[in-house]
Design an enzyme around this catalytic site. Structure first.
Site, PDB file in Angstrom:
ATOM      1  CB  THR A  66      -0.938   0.000   1.223  1.00  0.00           C
ATOM      2  OG1 THR A  66      -1.779  -1.150   1.159  1.00  0.00           O
ATOM      3  CG2 THR A  66      -1.806   1.240   1.278  1.00  0.00           C
ATOM      4  CE1 TYR A 153       1.035  -8.913   2.184  1.00  0.00           C
ATOM      5  CE2 TYR A 153       2.882  -7.470   1.688  1.00  0.00           C
ATOM      6  CZ  TYR A 153       1.551  -7.760   1.602  1.00  0.00           C
ATOM      7  OH  TYR A 153       0.706  -6.911   0.916  1.00  0.00           O
ATOM      8  CE  LYS A 181      -1.064  -6.923   4.602  1.00  0.00           C
ATOM      9  NZ  LYS A 181      -0.515  -5.720   3.932  1.00  0.00           N
ATOM     10  CB  ILE A 221      -1.882  -5.564   8.271  1.00  0.00           C
ATOM     11  CG1 ILE A 221      -1.168  -6.117   9.501  1.00  0.00           C
ATOM     12  CG2 ILE A 221      -1.041  -4.487   7.604  1.00  0.00           C
ATOM     13  CD1 ILE A 221       0.168  -6.792   9.199  1.00  0.00           C
TER      14      ILE A 221
END
Length: 308
Positions: A66, A153, A181, A221
């Site tokens: 992001t 991740y 995540k 998240i």
């Protein structure tokens, strides 16, 4: 300011106890990186971080997807981290780390030992698509070198590498790998990790916040929680307390925003909204493009959107 050429400290052995850090739970914000005239807009980033801190979030992730980290050079990434750490005023900050050259990524990990981060968010090496054995080696090697916990991740649609449930459960045995995540897109895997209990499971898919927390996940998240942040904070609290009827009502009200936020590639819709309310310029780095005019109109028509 430390750079990525700083001499590396000795690699800590994997047998050391895991460092004591805040739990990776609650609502974390995957921060955007504001730009102005082609450069990182540090005043806007600091103000955004301060506003989110006041809204009650649990922590921040700097230089994730992001945050357009792939469009930032290494010096810019460290400068973004410094700004976020300063503005967070003690709230935990996790730094995103990615790449496919193991030696260079190890340099990043070791350089980040000079910063007071709570953890490192590390993705699988993109493009290479290693075997499960290769993925085990990748994450264990980086965890061995890190001074702080790793959050895996798991995002196969960006990396091209799928982490199996068995691989993730094997990685959970490493004392410095403490959370995930979860963008893996596999509900059975999500549920298995939550049931195992060794990794704190935070959803990275905003559409899965309700589902993951209702199953017992640790948190989220989130990108979309940049906007209407107090409502997302309340949602997480309701889900963690087990008040599903109230959480369901709030989640349904947030659905139009969450859906619009990902109607075009992230973070273009999010930046369009934050620019509309005056928090930053509506600027992204190529090849990312700004949100379409049609989507901007849709965003502005959402309930609760204030206009400058």
């Amino acid at each position: 300011m430390p750079t990525l050429t700083t001499p590396s400290p000795a690699t800590p052995p994997a047998t050391l106890p895991a460092p004591t850090r805040p739990p990776f739970s609650g609502l974390w914000i995957a921060l955007v990186t504001p730009f102005k005239d082609g450069a990182v807009d540090h005043p806007a980033l600091a103000a955004l971080t301060a506003r989110l801190r006041a809204d009650g979030v649990s922590g921040f992730v700097a230089c994730g997807s992001t945050g357009e980290a792939a469009a930032l050079d290494k010096a810019e990434q460290l400068q973004v981290l410094e700004t976020v750490l300063s503005a967070a005023q003690g709230l935990p900050v996790v730094m995103g780390v990615s790449g496919y050259h193991q030696g260079q990524v190890l340099e990043q990990v070791r350089a980040l030992a000079h910063y007071p981060v709570a953890g490192l968010l590390v993705s699988a090496p993109h493009y290479i698509r290693p075997s499960q054995e290769g993925l085990l080696h990748w994450f264990r090697t980086l965890a061995d070198a890190s001074a702080v916990p790793l959050l895996i991740y798991d995002i196969p649609y960006r990396t091209g590498a799928t982490l199996t449930t068995e691989t993730l459960l094997a990685l959970a045995a490493h004392p410095r790998i403490q959370a995930i995540k979860d963008c893996g897109g596999n509900p059975a895997k999500t549920q298995a990790l939550i049931a195992d209990g060794r990794l704190q499971v935070l959803t990275g898919e905003d559409a899965q916040i309700f589902h993951t927390l209702a199953l017992g996940g640790a948190g989220a998240i989130s990108a979309s929680a940049h906007w209407q942040t107090p409502r997302f904070v309340e949602l997480i609290a309701l889900l963690r307390s087990g008040d599903l009827p109230a959480a369901r009502h709030l989640w349904q009200a947030l659905q139009p925003w969450v859906e619009a936020c990902f109607a075009e590639p992230n973070p273009a819709p999010l930046k369009a909204m934050l620019a509309h309310v005056g928090e930053m310029c509506n600027s992204l780095r190529a090849p990312m493009m700004a949100a379409s005019e049609a989507l901007e109109q849709r965003l502005r028509a959402l309930p609760g959107v204030s206009r400058p």
